[in-house]
Design a protein around this motif. Structure first.
Motif, PDB file in Angstrom:
ATOM      1  N   THR A   1     -19.838  72.010  30.431  1.00  0.00           N
ATOM      2  CA  THR A   1     -19.582  70.901  29.510  1.00  0.00           C
ATOM      3  C   THR A   1     -19.189  71.457  28.156  1.00  0.00           C
ATOM      4  O   THR A   1     -19.041  72.670  27.985  1.00  0.00           O
ATOM      5  N   CYS A   2     -19.069  70.510  27.203  1.00  0.00           N
ATOM      6  CA  CYS A   2     -18.647  70.917  25.870  1.00  0.00           C
ATOM      7  C   CYS A   2     -19.682  71.779  25.166  1.00  0.00           C
ATOM      8  O   CYS A   2     -19.373  72.472  24.201  1.00  0.00           O
TER       9      CYS A   2
ATOM     10  N   ASN B   1     -16.699  74.406  28.684  1.00  0.00           N
ATOM     11  CA  ASN B   1     -15.444  73.638  28.746  1.00  0.00           C
ATOM     12  C   ASN B   1     -15.446  72.646  27.593  1.00  0.00           C
ATOM     13  O   ASN B   1     -16.090  71.587  27.643  1.00  0.00           O
TER      14      ASN B   1
ATOM     15  N   ASN C   1     -14.820  68.872  28.235  1.00  0.00           N
ATOM     16  CA  ASN C   1     -15.620  68.085  29.194  1.00  0.00           C
ATOM     17  C   ASN C   1     -16.836  67.496  28.486  1.00  0.00           C
ATOM     18  O   ASN C   1     -17.850  68.167  28.292  1.00  0.00           O
ATOM     19  N   HIS C   2     -16.700  66.214  28.083  1.00  0.00           N
ATOM     20  CA  HIS C   2     -17.776  65.508  27.399  1.00  0.00           C
ATOM     21  C   HIS C   2     -18.407  64.528  28.396  1.00  0.00           C
ATOM     22  O   HIS C   2     -17.732  63.641  28.922  1.00  0.00           O
ATOM     23  N   VAL C   3     -19.677  64.701  28.656  1.00  0.00           N
ATOM     24  CA  VAL C   3     -20.323  63.878  29.680  1.00  0.00           C
ATOM     25  C   VAL C   3     -21.360  62.907  29.106  1.00  0.00           C
ATOM     26  O   VAL C   3     -21.848  62.030  29.817  1.00  0.00           O
ATOM     27  N   ASN C   4     -21.688  63.031  27.845  1.00  0.00           N
ATOM     28  CA  ASN C   4     -22.708  62.172  27.241  1.00  0.00           C
ATOM     29  C   ASN C   4     -22.104  61.497  26.005  1.00  0.00           C
ATOM     30  O   ASN C   4     -22.264  61.964  24.877  1.00  0.00           O
TER      31      ASN C   4
ATOM     32  N   CYS D   1     -19.456  61.890  21.178  1.00  0.00           N
ATOM     33  CA  CYS D   1     -20.179  62.734  22.152  1.00  0.00           C
ATOM     34  C   CYS D   1     -21.539  63.071  21.580  1.00  0.00           C
ATOM     35  O   CYS D   1     -21.644  63.666  20.497  1.00  0.00           O
TER      36      CYS D   1
ATOM     37  N   ASP E   1     -23.550  65.206  22.786  1.00  0.00           N
ATOM     38  CA  ASP E   1     -23.899  66.620  22.971  1.00  0.00           C
ATOM     39  C   ASP E   1     -23.327  67.486  21.860  1.00  0.00           C
ATOM     40  O   ASP E   1     -24.044  68.234  21.196  1.00  0.00           O
TER      41      ASP E   1
END
Length: 591
Positions: A418-419, A443, A446-449, A471, A473
């Motif tokens: 992820t980021c 990465n 790649n933002h998942v939250n 984001c 994170d």
């Protein structure tokens, strides 16, 4: 070749006919002096056998005290042999088939035989090589301090005198054979068996003893032989240990005797013959008896499994080795002279036999054999050892572990990067199913939250933003959230006051109701000037239409505007409105 055969036929006769040489005062000369030895003449009639025998006779004559030994020459012998002279001087005995006569072709056996013969026959013995080169020399003596045999060469190219056996033609013809190699090629000898000198030969026992081995193990057969006792009425082999003869074996009817030793130790064996009322003893030969033993720490092992062998009872040996055999053939003989143990392993399954062997006095003494069964492993399943290898353990011997490299697949992502966090890629071995992981770099895209953020309006003090995605994170907006310019102030006029006839007015301050700041300040409005009071009009005598009153002059306004509303009032009815606002301002009211 024809001439060699002719001479051999004469020399191999039981009696050698020679001219009688008078016995006188012997010259003080050594039997090894170079003048004693003859070379083959260039006439081609004299052979190496003939010449070697002459050299042997010349040395025998010197030993017998014959002062005219120099008369023993090719011409004298040749004439005597040709004319069949009537005088007998020496008898020579021919020993053919050396291997057969000694029941062994061991070089060590021949060596000991030659040493024994030289001890008994100091004039030397004539030795013959029946294979290339077919040649004869006189073996003169043996130096035990250097283990060197000496001989007299008959070929003129080698010079006169006594030379090492390794320097004669028997050695140099084959490119420089070793002493033991030359000895192994000797197939026939001649020696003087009658030493009375002149007259009819008389018999004297000249016992010589030999064996086929100089070192044996307990219980191993060993053969002894003798010669030179043909006329004896009794012959015995005598066995001695610690200086005492403990056993005598009658061998009158046979020149050989086979036996074995029951205990370790150093033994000496000699032969003796009884002739004409007395015993004639040979020299002694030494026999070392060993009892080598071998042991191993296991009798059944897996392929590749370590096994240790140890030996004992071979301490005096010059060399010691372990011998590994399979199917009756020794295939491996590692040296173990400096250590009584040897550790190894077997590479293939099968039945093996191992023994220890020690080399002593020219002989190998071997222990019994231990049997080792080598079986294939019974391996369990492969299990992961580390990122490079897996292993499997033999169920029969847990100390044996087989290792091999993993066979990894292409791997799969088990945790995405992820980021803010690295990811994980996992590989699986197709053999042991073990896994290994690989770190995937962060990465940044790649933002998942994330969360959606509504737009905010700008104010005069805070800029607003458009709607966006944030984001949680990496703490960044990943879309939208564009900054907006500041908004205009929301203003009002405060502190405004109309001027009156009694007090100055004030235009008022410009004040932002949002940021609560005074944006600009007003100005003072001078107080009003009171107008003159009008007089009452006189009543006309005759009513007339009233004249249109003129517009009253405008009242002066404070320079800053109306104190109530901040505006400037001019004209009509502005002046009246301004007057009304001034009254309101006096009571502290503000628009």
């Amino acid at each position: 070749m024809k001439k060699i055969k002719q001479v051999l036929s004469v020399l191999l006769a039981v009696v050698m006919l020679v001219a009688v040489v008078p016995v006188g005062e012997v010259n003080a000369i050594s039997i090894n002096d170079s003048s004693v030895f003859l070379h083959q003449p260039t006439d081609g009639d004299s052979t190496c056998v003939f010449t070697s025998c002459l050299n042997m006779f010349r040395r025998r004559a010197i030993i017998d005290g014959d002062s005219e030994w120099e008369s023993i020459t090719h011409n004298n012998y040749k004439n005597t042999i040709t004319t069949n002279g009537v005088s007998v001087r020496w008898t020579i005995t021919d020993v053919r088939g050396m291997n057969a006569s000694m029941n062994s072709d061991l070089t060590s056996n021949k060596k000991n035989y030659f040493i024994s013969m030289l001890n008994n026959y100091p004039e030397g013995i004539v030795i013959y090589c029946g294979s290339n080169p077919m040649h004869t020399v006189l073996l003169t003596d043996y130096d035990s301090s250097t283990d060197t045999f000496y001989c007299a060469e008959t070929l003129s190219s080698f010079g006169y005198g006594r030379i090492p056996l390794t320097s004669c033609y028997l050695s140099t013809y084959n490119g420089g054979l070793s002493q033991s190699s030359v000895i192994s090629k000797i197939s026939q000898i001649w020696y003087v068996s009658n030493r009375s000198g002149g007259g009819t030969p008389t018999y004297t026992p000249t016992p010589v003893v030999g064996d086929d081995k100089n070192a044996v193990v307990v219980g191993e057969n060993i053969s002894f032989w003798y010669s030179g006792l043909t006329e004896c009425s009794e012959v015995e082999f005598c066995f001695e240990k610690n200086g005492e003869v403990y056993y005598r074996a009658d061998s009158t009817s046979s020149t050989t005797y086979k036996t074995y030793f029951e205990a370790t130790g150093t033994y000496y064996v000699f032969v003796r013959g009884y002739y004409n009322g007395q015993w004639y003893n040979s020299g002694k030969i030494k026999v070392s008896v060993l009892n080598p033993q071998i042991n191993d720490n296991k009798n059944t092992v897996c392929v590749g499994e370590p096994i240790t062998f140890t030996y004992s009872g071979l301490t005096p040996c010059e060399e010691v080795q372990f011998e590994f055999s399979k199917n009756g053939t020794v295939y491996y003989s590692p040296d173990s002279t400096s250590s009584t143990s040897f550790s190894t392993y077997f590479e293939n399954a099968g039945t093996y036999y191992v023994n220890a062997a020690g080399y002593l006095d020219g002989n190998w003494c071997r222990s019994g054999k231990v049997k080792v069964e080598v079986i294939n492993h019974s391996f369990g399943a492969w299990t992961r050892l580390n990122d490079t290898q897996h292993q499997r353990v033999c169920s029969r011997d847990s100390s044996h572990v087989e290792k091999a490299n993993h066979t990894w697949n292409n791997g799969s992502v088990t945790k995405a990067a992820t980021c803010t966090a690295t990811g994980v890629k996992t590989y699986t071995c197709s053999v042991c199913q073990g896994t290994k992981t690989e770190t995937i770099s962060i990465n940044a895209s790649n933002h998942v939250n994330t969360k959606s953020v509504a737009a905010t309006a700008s104010t005069c003090t805070v800029k607003g933003y458009t709607a966006g995605v944030y984001c949680n994170d990496c703490k960044k907006y990943i879309s939208g959230h564009a900054e907006q310019p500041l908004a205009a102030h929301k203003t009002t006029t405060v502190n405004a006051k109309d001027a009156t006839y009694d007090a100055d007015g004030y235009t008022g301050d410009t004040y932002c109701t949002v940021c609560k700041q005074t944006l600009s300040y007003g100005s003072v409005i001078p107080k009003l000037t009171k107008p003159d009071e009008p007089t009452n009009p006189t009543n006309p005598t005759n009513p007339t239409n009233p004249t249109q009153p003129t517009n009253p002059a405008p009242q002066p306004q404070p320079s800053g505007g109306c104190a109530y509303c901040g505006q400037n009032h001019t004209g009509f009815p502005g002046v009246l409105i301004g007057f009304f606002h001034s009254i309101l301002a006096l009571f502290g009211l503000r628009k």
